[in-house]
Every structure is written in C-alpha cells, then in structure tokens.
Design a protein around this motif. Structure first.
Motif, short mmCIF file in Angstrom:
data_model
loop_
_atom_site.label_atom_id
_atom_site.label_comp_id
_atom_site.label_asym_id
_atom_site.label_seq_id
_atom_site.Cartn_x
_atom_site.Cartn_y
_atom_site.Cartn_z
N UNK A 151 0.80 -1.28 0.01
CA UNK A 151 0.07 0.00 -0.07
C UNK A 151 0.91 1.40 -0.16
N UNK A 152 2.07 1.25 0.77
CA UNK A 152 2.90 2.16 0.85
C UNK A 152 3.60 2.53 -0.46
N UNK A 153 3.94 1.55 -1.22
CA UNK A 153 4.53 1.70 -2.37
C UNK A 153 3.55 2.32 -3.38
N UNK A 154 2.21 2.08 -3.31
CA UNK A 154 1.30 2.40 -4.28
C UNK A 154 0.98 3.78 -4.08
N UNK A 155 1.14 4.13 -2.73
CA UNK A 155 0.89 5.64 -2.41
C UNK A 155 1.96 6.44 -2.82
#
Ligand SMILES: [Zn+2]
Length: 646
Positions: A48-52
């Motif tokens: 999720x962090x990488x998507x953000x």
C-alpha cells in the motif's frame, strides 16, 4: 547547515538516474524486509505504501510515507537498524532516512569511484553534502551508537595491547575498555562490516560499538604511538613528601571547592599533567602541570587516600578526608591505570549543593503534587529514583528523605557511601574493607524497627529482594536504581528474576531523571527552531510548525559557555492497575511503556525537557545531548496540560 532535502527535489528521469536508483533501490527493500522480519510491518502495508508513493508527484523516501501512514515509527526504524547493525550501507541509509537526495548520492558515488575509496562517509563530508557532526549525530541517534571522544576516554592498556597499532590505524577504531555487554570499541564508521569483523578477531564477538570522529581516533593513535615508548622508562624525579608537591595538591583540592566543582580529574597526557574540574556537569580545564611532577602528585594523593603507593599498574580506590584552612572536605578517589600513567578522579562528597527541598527539585506542578502526595505520603512500598551516573538521583533521594524526616518517624539508611548527613537519620556507610558489607547491613536494618528504610542503590538481586521484602512487611523503602527511564526499572526488576506480582504490588513510584545545563540568564536569546530541529525532537512539522526555545549567547558571567548551573528533567511513573497487569503479564518493555504513557498520565523525560525548554530553562542542544528519545512527544499544548498548567 544548508542542505537539499529529497522531498524538495523535482523528479529527474535521466538514464544515469536509473543506474543510481538501482544501486539504492535493492537496499530500500532491505530496510522494509527487516521491518517485516521484526513483525513491525506487513507485506500488505508495504505494498500500500509503495502504491501511495507511486502516486506522489514529488519523490520521497518510502519510509517517510510508511511513517505518515502510521504503519511504523522512526523509533521502530531506529530499533530495527540497531538490531541489525550492519545490514544497510551508509549511503542507502542516508537516502532512505531522507537526509540525502538521489543527486547527492550520485555525486558521492562518482567521486568515490574516482578516488577508489571505500569511505563513503568521508566523501560525503568532503563534498559538503553533510556535516561531520551531523553525520555522527545521525549514526549516534538513529542507530544508537554512543558518541565517544577517544582523546577524553580512558583506554584500558590490557585491551589496547591485543592488536598492533598499525591495525587500528588502518581500520579506524580503538578499543577502550570492558563493559557489561562486551568490549567498548570506538569506530569511525560502525557500519563498515569488514572493520567490525577485523575487530572481532581480536576482541571476540561481544563488542559494544561506539562512534567517534575519524580525526580524533587517528590523533589519539598517533599520540599513543609516540608516548608509549616515552612512558615506559619514565621515573619519578620528585618525591611525594616534597613541600612543593604537598602545596600543589592542597591548592588543587581547595581550588576545586572555590570553583564549585563536583569532580577533579588529574590526567597525564602527551606532554603535560592535565587537571580539570567538572562544573555543572561539564569538564573545564583548570591548570596544566609539567609531566615530571605527575608521579609525585599521584603518590601524594595515594598516601592521602590510603591506597598502595608502590602499585602503579593496577586500578585502585580510596577516600580522602582533608581538613585545611577551616575547610572539611571528603573525596572519593579512583585511581585508574592508563597507558600514559595513572589517571586520578576525585568526587567531592557532601557539598555538591545544599540539600534541596522537594519543592525546589524543579518538578512540574503536576509531578510535584503527585510525587509528594501519591508517592512520599504512601503508607508503604518501594519508591525509586532512577537515572545514569551523574543524573542527580542521589540528591533527589536525599531531598525525599529530608521531606519525610520528623520526630515521630524512624529512618535508617545503608549507603555506599553516605554523601549528606541529615540530622536525626541513622545513616550507615558501607565499608567492605572492614567487613561491613551491604548484605550484612541490610540484614540488620530490619531489626532496628524502622518506619522508613533507605537503600542507597539497588545494585543486584539481593538488594532488590531486600527492598521488596521490606516493603511487603509494611515499610516505606526509598532507593535509587541505575536505569535509563522509569519503565526500565520495572523491566530490570523482572529481569533480575523478581516475581512479577511482587514487583507489581510493591513499587509505588519510579522517578527517572537527568540533569541538563541551565541557560545563562545574562545572555539568553530567542531560538526559533528550524524544521530539522523540530523533526529531531520527534514532532511532525505539520503539527508543530514552529517552536520557540532560548539559548545562551555566551558572556563573561557564564565563561562564554551560555550555561550557568543545572536543572533536572523528570519522568514520574506511578503504576496504575493497567500497568500492574502488564507487569504481571510480563509484557515487553515497549508495551509496558506505551501503557504507562496512555493510562497513567506519564510525561516522558523528552516531553518534560521540551516543556522546560519552552519555558527558557534549558536549550535544544541539551535536550538532544541528554534525553532519550524513545517515542514521539505529544503536542506541546498537551504536554502543558499533563504537567498541570492550564
Ligand atoms: Zn552568559
């Protein structure tokens, strides 16, 4: 210092960038992998962090995104890196933590290739991408390596002699001495795995890594090289009973009183005998003497301290009772054998300062009220004051004893040694040399029908058990304990194999403390913290955009140090039921700490420091230098509220 931050950079997409990215990227996964391994982050959160991150128009470190999402905290990153100290190379780490931009690292790597050097840290400093001090600060605070100045440290000849000097010079490290957890070694680059492995060949696997300036390490090595030869055949040319020597020693002792010093350090160096006084917690140069008088001064002090004058190669201790020109002085003496000769440190007992009233200890309104009403006036139980050496815990203990001292109360003490004499209190100084041991004294104490028992310090399982046993039988027990913070005291008792329910049912309170230097009132000026400083304290700059502290400019009155006197910073833990349950359930130290903060109104040392800095008592530098930063502080308004100010 002016520096370009990653997050302020516009995205660059050249092909060279790509190659640099490849050098950093795999290591970025490495830090996250470690966090996942430690159970602090989940795969889903990482994704999720990488998507953000991929949606952000301005690139920034993945860790800061994960932090903002509240998946991880910077202290968890610090702890993880400390647990895996050599897993991440310096360059990747600095980028990851947001101190350097991709462009910075590109320049540094190019320069490194050009110079064929393995020392990235040195190159970063040379290129002015980061200051040496800042680099040390990051390594010391983010990774938990203690910062050491080898020129001022005591170097144990036994360890130093284990490896050839050239090896130290080549690998930029110096072994200092044995500590509880292993041999303390100061490294210029503690992340360099080759150098660490080299050190292990000589000092075994139990090593405590510290960090120091490369220049200081090399300078110290150079000095040791030239001096060790000279020291070997030096002989005493002055006799210790020479009148000049006696007068010199007396002058030093009396001057220390006049200057208000707490300790005297007498240390032979390259070409002089250096005498320094500790004033307000900081060493100040007093005077230098020719090196030739060193053996005579040392012999004179040994005679006065009752130590063995013929012994020059072993560490010794003793005590000096000195009466001169109407002054009565009492010093505890430690003689430490260094490769330059004997270093003598004398601690002045009993007159560091007057006995303070509890109201004058500098506790915030709420802590003062809770410390006197809920703690000192409790009918029975163990009351602990904790902190490292020199944190002022003994003075606080005496204030508490004095507060409780009255005609209808029987107070008895076992101290090592008695530092203040309080009227009406039965004080005993431990003296193992005559068979008056701590164990023996504690056994007799309970037979003296006391109401209050003061145990100078809990230092082992035996004294901890005695304190708890006395509390169980209805006594009030006051003691000190050497731990970093308040919750650490509970955890350490558990680690000493004291039954958890006994700890939970007897400990009434733990007051942790530190001493910080007080800003000189004559030269104080406003200090508007910059964003980096606000961040260093642990605040999010969007929550706390500005903060006004004070700092001393330096003037004649404060000897241009900017400081005058000291103030205490506190953390008061009064365990409630939730904390007791957590202790009984043997939760981890991190969990217990979290519960204390959430449920007991505990204000941390860092928060109390910030509270006092906002009130102009101490400076940003002192907070950074002295206080543990284990978790993010709460908003300053919230801290004020918790401290009892509305
Ligand atoms: Zn000043």
């Amino acid at each position: 210092m002016a520096r370009t931050h990653w997050k302020t950079k516009a995205p660059e997409k050249s092909s060279r960038d790509q190659s640099v990215r490849q050098q950093i990227e795999p290591k970025r996964d490495e830090i996250c992998k470690l966090l996942i391994k430690e159970g602090l982050l989940s795969e889903e959160q990482l994704q999720y962090g990488q998507r953000v991150l991929s949606k952000l128009s301005t690139p920034r470190p993945l860790l800061s995104v994960l932090e903002e999402l509240k998946y991880i905290s910077s202290s968890q990153v610090g702890e993880t890196l400390q647990a895996n100290p050599v897993a991440i190379p310096l360059g990747a780490l600095l980028v990851e933590l947001g101190y350097l931009s991709e462009a910075d690292i590109k320049a540094a790597l190019a320069s490194q290739e050009e110079k064929k050097s393995s020392r990235l840290g040195e190159i970063l400093v040379d290129l002015h991408l980061i200051g040496e001090d800042e680099l040390l600060q990051i390594l010391s605070f983010q990774l938990g390596f203690p910062y050491l100045d080898p020129t001022l440290e005591e170097i144990d000849p036994e360890f130093f002699g284990r490896a050839p000097l050239a090896l130290y010079q080549e690998n930029d490290f110096i072994p200092l001495r044995r500590q509880e957890k292993g041999v303390l070694i100061v490294f210029a680059d503690p992340l360099n795995i080759e150098q660490l492995n080299t050190s292990k060949k000589f000092f075994g696997h139990e090593i405590v890594q510290g960090i120091g300036r490369r220049s200081m390490i090399q300078e110290t090595l150079l000095r040791l090289e030239t001096d060790s030869a000279k020291m070997a055949d030096r002989t005493a040319v002055v006799e210790p009973d020479d009148n000049a020597v006696i007068n010199t020693v007396n002058d030093i002792l009396l001057a220390s009183i006049k200057e208000g010093a707490s300790d005297i350090h007498i240390q032979p160096t390259k070409d002089q005998l250096r005498v320094r006084f500790r004033q307000d917690g900081v060493l100040m140069n007093y005077r230098n003497y020719p090196l030739e008088v060193a053996p005579a001064i040392s012999s004179r002090l040994k005679i006065m301290a009752g130590a063995d004058i013929a012994e020059r190669r072993r560490h010794q201790d003793g005590r000096i009772f000195f009466e001169h020109q109407g002054h009565k002085l009492d010093f505890r003496v430690s003689i430490y054998s260094t490769i330059f000769g004997e270093k003598i440190v004398m601690r002045l007992l009993g007159s560091q300062s007057e006995l303070l009233k509890v109201e004058d200890l500098g506790l915030s309104p709420m802590m003062l009220q809770r410390f006197s009403e809920e703690t000192l006036q409790a009918p029975s139980g163990v009351i602990m004051v904790t902190g490292p050496t020199g944190s002022g815990k003994t003075s606080t203990l005496y204030s508490a004893v004095n507060y409780l001292n009255n005609d209808s109360t029987s107070i008895i003490t076992a101290e090592d040694p008695v530092e203040y004499v309080i009227d009406g209190v039965a004080q005993c100084s431990i003296n193992p040399k005559i068979g008056l041991s701590f164990e023996e004294t504690l056994k007799h104490i309970v037979r003296q029908d006391p109401d209050i028992i003061v145990i100078g310090e809990i230092r082992d399982k035996f004294s901890a058990e005695m304190a708890i046993e006395a509390a169980l039988t209805g006594h009030k027990v006051l003691t000190t304990f050497h731990t970093e913070d308040s919750t650490g005291a509970l955890v350490r008792l558990l680690n000493m194999d004291i039954e958890a329910f006994l700890v939970a049912s007897t400990v009434v309170s733990v007051l942790a403390q530190r001493l910080v230097r007080r800003i000189c009132p004559k030269c104080a000026e406003d200090h508007h913290l910059n964003l980096n400083e606000i961040r260093q304290l642990g605040f999010h700059p969007n929550q706390v955009p500005s903060l006004l502290f004070k700092r001393g400019q330096g003037c004649r009155y404060c000897r241009f140090s900017g400081y005058k006197g000291r103030a205490a910073v506190h953390e008061l833990l009064i365990p409630d039921q939730m904390v007791k349950d957590a202790v009984i359930a043997r939760k981890t130290s991190h969990e217990i700490r979290e519960i204390c903060i959430k449920s007991t109104g505990l204000v941390t040392l860092l928060e109390d420091g910030i509270y006092k800095a906002i009130r102009g008592v101490t400076s940003y530098q002192e907070i950074i230098r002295q206080l543990p930063r284990l978790e993010r502080p709460r908003h300053p308004d919230e801290i004020s509220r918790l401290q009892g100010e509305f």
